[in-house]
Design an enzyme around this catalytic site. Sequence first.
Site, short mmCIF file in Angstrom:
data_model
loop_
_atom_site.label_atom_id
_atom_site.label_comp_id
_atom_site.label_asym_id
_atom_site.label_seq_id
_atom_site.Cartn_x
_atom_site.Cartn_y
_atom_site.Cartn_z
N LYS A 122 0.81 -1.23 0.00
CA LYS A 122 0.00 0.00 0.00
C LYS A 122 0.84 1.27 0.00
CE LYS A 122 -4.47 -1.55 1.48
NZ LYS A 122 -4.25 -2.96 1.92
N GLU B 294 -9.18 7.14 4.06
CA GLU B 294 -10.15 6.32 4.79
C GLU B 294 -9.51 4.96 4.94
OE1 GLU B 294 -10.09 3.97 1.77
OE2 GLU B 294 -10.38 6.08 1.34
N SER C 283 1.65 -9.89 -0.92
CA SER C 283 1.34 -8.46 -0.83
C SER C 283 1.76 -7.81 0.47
CB SER C 283 -0.16 -8.25 -1.08
OG SER C 283 -0.92 -9.05 -0.20
C1 LIG Z 1 -5.06 -4.00 1.72
C2 LIG Z 1 -4.34 -5.24 1.44
C3 LIG Z 1 -4.72 -6.11 0.40
C4 LIG Z 1 -5.94 -5.92 -0.43
O1 LIG Z 1 -5.98 -4.75 -1.19
P1 LIG Z 1 -5.73 -4.74 -2.77
O2 LIG Z 1 -6.04 -3.33 -3.15
O3 LIG Z 1 -6.64 -5.73 -3.37
O4 LIG Z 1 -4.32 -5.09 -3.00
C5 LIG Z 1 -3.96 -7.23 0.15
N1 LIG Z 1 -2.87 -7.50 0.89
C6 LIG Z 1 -2.47 -6.70 1.90
C7 LIG Z 1 -1.27 -7.08 2.68
C8 LIG Z 1 -3.19 -5.55 2.22
O5 LIG Z 1 -2.79 -4.76 3.22
#
Ligand SMILES: *Cc1c(COP(=O)(O)O)cnc(C)c1O
Length: 576
Positions: free
Chosen positions: A267, A289, A556
């Site tokens: 993010k 938000e 992610s």
């Molecule tokens: C917020 C988040 C997601 C999901 O959000 P996307 O916009 O779909 O990427 C996935 N993995 C992590 C670690 C997150 O913090």
Amino acid sequence: MLIKICGLTNPTTAKQAAINGADYVGLLFSNVSPRQVSIDNAVAIADATRCGGAEVVGIFVDEEFDEMLEIIKRLNIQVVQLHRDKVRSYCTKLDPKLQIIYVADDKPLPTNLDPKRDFLLFENMVPFKTQFRYFIAGALDITNVQEKINTYHPDGVDLSSGVESSLGVKDIKKVTDFIRHIRPERYGRFGGRYVPELLIPPLFELEKAYATIAKTDIFKQELNSILKNYTGRPTALTEVKNFANSIGGKVRVFLKREDLLHTGAHKINNSLGQCLLAKKMGKTRIIGETGAGQHGVATATACAMFGLECVIYMGQVDIERQAPNVTKMRLLGAKVVSVTSGSATLKDAVNEALRDWAESYESSHYCLGSALGPHPFPKMVADFQSVIGNEAKKQFFDTVGANPYAVIACVGGGSNSIGIFGAYLDDLDVALIGVEAGGTGRGLGNNAARFSEGTPGVLHGSRSYLLQTKDGQIVDTYSISAGLDYAAVGPQHANLFEIGRVKYDMATDKEALNAFRILMRTEGIIPALESSHALGYLISHIDDFPDGSSVLVNLSGRGDKDLPSLISSGVLECLV
Ligand SMILES: *Cc1c(COP(=O)(O)O)cnc(C)c1O
């Protein structure tokens, strides 16, 4: 701007044109045209067109009246386009329920044409002043259309040879490129800018700033330098052999390590990009938000670094559930505003943030956290996250000497997934798999599987797949991972789903927790629960992957953030 594509001759292309956003698909029956179709073929094309969501237009040139009526009936045509004197003379005899596209010339218009219902079409002719809505046509293509629109202000454009690879053969890439060019705010039938009037000025301002400031070399260099020196890019690509062996040893598994970034997830790529842009636009205050708090923490971090004021809206329910992240945001200097309206969760926080922005946009930027919302956010967020795929593609190629067999990523709003998929969209031999939250399993309300259980609709400024009731009420979603727990999904994913480029499936809480445990035990990596869904899918579907193939999974984020809620729910005890 309406888009009409004429002279389609096969059902597949017609459906693709419709799915990608054509409003009208025109069919020609006359043998004066090289794009003539037989009635049987026309029936198939008409079905495919409607299935893709566009309207069928019967184009008549020199048919006899009875012949024309017969075609209208066979194809159940609702819109007719009338060329040349003979066919135009039928105009007054037609069923008044039909919509007419009347090809104009210098003679008076038939009296039964209705400006509320019908269109004129100006073909190779300068439009005259009229109360009718009108299309322009005549050798339009991607290179000249914008100039024609600026000159003639039509309501729609009519395309044929401009999107063909050879006479009469439509080229679907040309069709989609053309539609994207005219409607950059849309991904086929999805996306858009469904917002109150008050939000149009800040969205236009942002769109313009993004198209200019963010495209300069200076901006890119500055952002790249921050990503490198502050957040730790490029992130590693790690082959996890122990993990691969423990799930059967059939495939090689590579993880793109967004968990290693500063603040622990992808993010921050987006928050830094947007905050840098806001700063260059002269904004001093950032509105955000957050649901689980991840985007709030990333944005508060970027604001602290850039010296920007930061206000984060968060549902009261989420504030209670996510205490550690609230503390982090406050330590970083952000003001966390509790939202108590509605269900006091993420969607209510988004509403409050948009309300704030409508009043404060002269000084404030709204930093949206995923590839969601009104244009230009989905495009901008996808661009800021494209660094993931660009790095991974090169790293993977350097390591393996080829592209992966498949790329797997979890899909919440859709930013980490589009970030990694983006680099491979044109490599059609690479399977792309998006994994949604399967929660406790099938059934509306038990998951956040928008593509398995959702339907198209509008939420928070854009059209996409939503989890909603038959009357369009948003359904409360459920997932063990807060980051995937949202009723809508980014509009580009909705389009990729419809055109079939990305396969979407789900992993349940149980499958995610199993993967979470295995990766920790075998590799010493604590994955975020969101990312664990991508791994959970791989484990459950390992039989679908060819022996010896290589799979790239986007990790992610890291799972440290998930430990408090796993401890308090008692789940952690079952994992150790
Ligand atoms: C917020 C988040 C997601 C999901 O959000 P996307 O916009 O779909 O990427 C996935 N993995 C992590 C670690 C997150 O913090």
